[in-house]
Design a protein around this motif. Structure first.
Motif, PDB file in Angstrom:
ATOM      1  N   GLY A   1      44.076  33.309  45.946  1.00  0.00           N
ATOM      2  CA  GLY A   1      45.011  32.518  47.140  1.00  0.00           C
ATOM      3  C   GLY A   1      46.262  33.412  45.644  1.00  0.00           C
ATOM      4  N   ARG A   2      46.076  32.734  44.410  1.00  0.00           N
ATOM      5  CA  ARG A   2      46.583  33.138  43.576  1.00  0.00           C
ATOM      6  C   ARG A   2      46.283  34.903  42.934  1.00  0.00           C
ATOM      7  NH1 ARG A   2      45.387  28.533  39.473  1.00  0.00           N
ATOM      8  NH2 ARG A   2      46.769  27.078  40.312  1.00  0.00           N
ATOM      9  N   HIS A   3      45.091  35.002  43.209  1.00  0.00           N
ATOM     10  CA  HIS A   3      44.356  36.856  43.186  1.00  0.00           C
ATOM     11  C   HIS A   3      45.442  37.837  44.481  1.00  0.00           C
ATOM     12  CE1 HIS A   3      41.179  39.994  44.107  1.00  0.00           C
ATOM     13  NE2 HIS A   3      42.152  40.300  43.668  1.00  0.00           N
ATOM     14  N   ALA A   4      45.549  37.266  45.377  1.00  0.00           N
ATOM     15  CA  ALA A   4      46.102  37.717  46.572  1.00  0.00           C
ATOM     16  C   ALA A   4      47.331  38.020  46.043  1.00  0.00           C
ATOM     17  CB  ALA A   4      45.350  37.200  48.066  1.00  0.00           C
ATOM     18  N   ARG A   5      48.206  37.174  45.746  1.00  0.00           N
ATOM     19  CA  ARG A   5      49.652  37.226  45.452  1.00  0.00           C
ATOM     20  C   ARG A   5      50.425  37.535  44.328  1.00  0.00           C
ATOM     21  NH1 ARG A   5      52.304  31.200  43.687  1.00  0.00           N
ATOM     22  NH2 ARG A   5      50.884  31.740  42.144  1.00  0.00           N
ATOM     23  N   ALA A   6      49.324  37.616  43.108  1.00  0.00           N
ATOM     24  CA  ALA A   6      49.297  38.465  42.210  1.00  0.00           C
ATOM     25  C   ALA A   6      49.376  39.853  43.202  1.00  0.00           C
ATOM     26  CB  ALA A   6      48.140  39.035  41.529  1.00  0.00           C
ATOM     27  N   ASP A   7      48.028  41.417  44.160  1.00  0.00           N
ATOM     28  CA  ASP A   7      47.739  41.658  44.511  1.00  0.00           C
ATOM     29  C   ASP A   7      49.168  42.816  44.376  1.00  0.00           C
ATOM     30  OD1 ASP A   7      45.759  41.703  43.820  1.00  0.00           O
ATOM     31  OD2 ASP A   7      44.335  41.432  45.563  1.00  0.00           O
ATOM     32  N   ALA A   8      49.701  41.520  45.488  1.00  0.00           N
ATOM     33  CA  ALA A   8      51.243  41.565  46.582  1.00  0.00           C
ATOM     34  C   ALA A   8      52.770  42.208  45.280  1.00  0.00           C
ATOM     35  CB  ALA A   8      51.679  40.871  47.065  1.00  0.00           C
ATOM     36  N   VAL A   9      52.325  42.402  43.919  1.00  0.00           N
ATOM     37  CA  VAL A   9      53.199  42.653  43.030  1.00  0.00           C
ATOM     38  C   VAL A   9      52.386  44.121  42.293  1.00  0.00           C
ATOM     39  CG1 VAL A   9      53.939  42.384  40.515  1.00  0.00           C
ATOM     40  CG2 VAL A   9      53.855  40.662  42.032  1.00  0.00           C
TER      41      VAL A   9
ATOM     42  N   ASN B   1      48.897  40.974  51.439  1.00  0.00           N
ATOM     43  CA  ASN B   1      48.940  40.467  50.355  1.00  0.00           C
ATOM     44  C   ASN B   1      49.661  38.932  50.266  1.00  0.00           C
ATOM     45  OD1 ASN B   1      46.268  41.888  48.762  1.00  0.00           O
ATOM     46  ND2 ASN B   1      47.447  43.226  48.976  1.00  0.00           N
ATOM     47  N   GLY B   2      50.624  39.486  50.251  1.00  0.00           N
ATOM     48  CA  GLY B   2      51.828  37.924  50.553  1.00  0.00           C
ATOM     49  C   GLY B   2      51.419  37.129  51.814  1.00  0.00           C
ATOM     50  N   ALA B   3      51.285  37.823  52.415  1.00  0.00           N
ATOM     51  CA  ALA B   3      50.378  36.300  54.227  1.00  0.00           C
ATOM     52  C   ALA B   3      49.586  35.802  53.840  1.00  0.00           C
ATOM     53  CB  ALA B   3      50.806  37.243  55.514  1.00  0.00           C
ATOM     54  N   ALA B   4      48.562  37.072  52.756  1.00  0.00           N
ATOM     55  CA  ALA B   4      47.033  35.827  53.022  1.00  0.00           C
ATOM     56  C   ALA B   4      46.914  35.526  51.936  1.00  0.00           C
ATOM     57  CB  ALA B   4      45.989  37.359  52.395  1.00  0.00           C
ATOM     58  N   ALA B   5      48.209  35.556  50.947  1.00  0.00           N
ATOM     59  CA  ALA B   5      48.206  34.656  49.768  1.00  0.00           C
ATOM     60  C   ALA B   5      48.999  32.993  50.058  1.00  0.00           C
ATOM     61  CB  ALA B   5      49.462  35.449  48.689  1.00  0.00           C
ATOM     62  N   ARG B   6      49.545  33.204  50.682  1.00  0.00           N
ATOM     63  CA  ARG B   6      49.989  32.170  51.895  1.00  0.00           C
ATOM     64  C   ARG B   6      48.774  31.304  52.422  1.00  0.00           C
ATOM     65  NH1 ARG B   6      54.739  35.502  52.571  1.00  0.00           N
ATOM     66  NH2 ARG B   6      53.956  35.632  54.474  1.00  0.00           N
ATOM     67  N   VAL B   7      48.133  32.071  53.377  1.00  0.00           N
ATOM     68  CA  VAL B   7      47.237  31.289  53.791  1.00  0.00           C
ATOM     69  C   VAL B   7      46.421  30.610  52.887  1.00  0.00           C
ATOM     70  CG1 VAL B   7      45.098  31.669  55.405  1.00  0.00           C
ATOM     71  CG2 VAL B   7      47.383  32.840  56.230  1.00  0.00           C
ATOM     72  N   ARG B   8      45.941  31.456  52.093  1.00  0.00           N
ATOM     73  CA  ARG B   8      44.689  31.144  50.746  1.00  0.00           C
ATOM     74  C   ARG B   8      45.213  30.023  49.741  1.00  0.00           C
ATOM     75  NH1 ARG B   8      41.639  36.809  49.019  1.00  0.00           N
ATOM     76  NH2 ARG B   8      40.118  37.025  51.169  1.00  0.00           N
ATOM     77  N   LEU B   9      46.541  30.104  49.588  1.00  0.00           N
ATOM     78  CA  LEU B   9      47.285  28.618  48.444  1.00  0.00           C
ATOM     79  C   LEU B   9      46.934  27.023  49.764  1.00  0.00           C
ATOM     80  CD1 LEU B   9      49.505  31.087  46.063  1.00  0.00           C
ATOM     81  CD2 LEU B   9      47.410  29.637  45.601  1.00  0.00           C
ATOM     82  N   ALA B  10      47.354  27.511  50.354  1.00  0.00           N
ATOM     83  CA  ALA B  10      48.089  26.661  51.522  1.00  0.00           C
ATOM     84  C   ALA B  10      46.231  25.938  51.342  1.00  0.00           C
ATOM     85  CB  ALA B  10      48.974  26.318  52.849  1.00  0.00           C
ATOM     86  N   GLY B  11      46.024  26.410  52.146  1.00  0.00           N
ATOM     87  CA  GLY B  11      44.193  26.172  52.404  1.00  0.00           C
ATOM     88  C   GLY B  11      43.962  25.191  50.990  1.00  0.00           C
TER      89      GLY B  11
END
Length: 224
Positions: free
Chosen positions: A166-174, A143-153
């Motif tokens: 992307g924020r969703h995936a970042r929270a999913d890492a937590v 999820n951390g990797a997916a968040a970085r890809v989505r937020l940057a894109g």
């Protein structure tokens, strides 16, 4: 004026008058391609994460892991409407894709909550706790990797739908950290912690739903 000079002037005027140059990619096409690349990359990351967690869930039967797994599968599937929106090169389709993302997050919260409540009523301690902790770690990394890809894109493309996802995936890492906490709690002799953590994960997903909805609605008002 010579014929060549006239032709050059005509070509020069044609270039500036119509705002395009042969050999260059139209900005909307470039944005579409970049958006699809971001979506496909995040789909691959989350798909691999969900597949690894699914294999471990079969062995552990952990509700906390199941809640995280359901959410990751739903998160991966949001790539479909997002990809379609970028292919269509439509702001309206992109906004609708953002709403689909929000709906998918909400549905995953409901399913995770129902499963957690059922396990509280019918307790069943998870097994293979080392594997369970490993699954949580996989969720954090994926999820951390997916968040970085989505937020940057999303930042590059000015896409509220991608930023929300992307924020969703970042929270999913937590959220995945909760799976690790569940493994530790059960190992310390508190098996009831597993469904309780699963319920807490469901509540956190609901909070993510609200935040994502606000992001998409703000973008919708801003583009009108």
């Amino acid at each position: 004026m010579s014929e060549r000079a006239h032709a050059h002037e005509h070509d020069h005027g044609h270039h500036h008058g119509h705002g395009h140059s042969h050999g260059l990619v139209d900005p909307s096409i470039a944005r579409s391609r970049e958006g699809v690349r971001v979506v496909v990359a995040s789909l691959a990351l989350l798909g691999a994460t969900a597949a690894a967690q699914a294999a471990i869930y079969v062995a552990t039967d952990s509700v906390a892991l199941l809640a995280d797994l359901i959410h990751n599968v739903g998160d991966a599937l949001t790539a479909i409407p997002l990809g379609a929106a970028f292919l269509l090169r439509s702001d309206r389709a992109e906004r609708w894709a953002g709403l689909v993302v929000v709906a998918a997050i909400f549905a995953s919260a409901l399913v995770a909550g129902i499963v957690a409540l059922d396990r509280i009523v019918h307790p069943l301690a998870p097994e293979h706790l080392l594997a369970l902790g490993l699954a949580g770690g996989v969720g954090v990394l994926g999820n951390g990797a997916a968040a970085r890809v989505r937020l940057a894109g999303g930042a590059r493309l000015d896409s509220a739908a991608l930023i929300a996802d992307g924020r969703h995936a970042r929270a999913d890492a937590v959220v995945s950290v909760g799976v690790v906490a569940s493994a530790v709690a059960v190992a310390l002799g508190a098996p009831i912690a597993d469904p309780i953590i699963g319920l807490a994960i469901a509540a956190l997903i609901l909070r993510i739903t609200w935040q994502s909805l606000l992001t998409v609605r703000h973008d919708d008002r801003g583009r009108r």
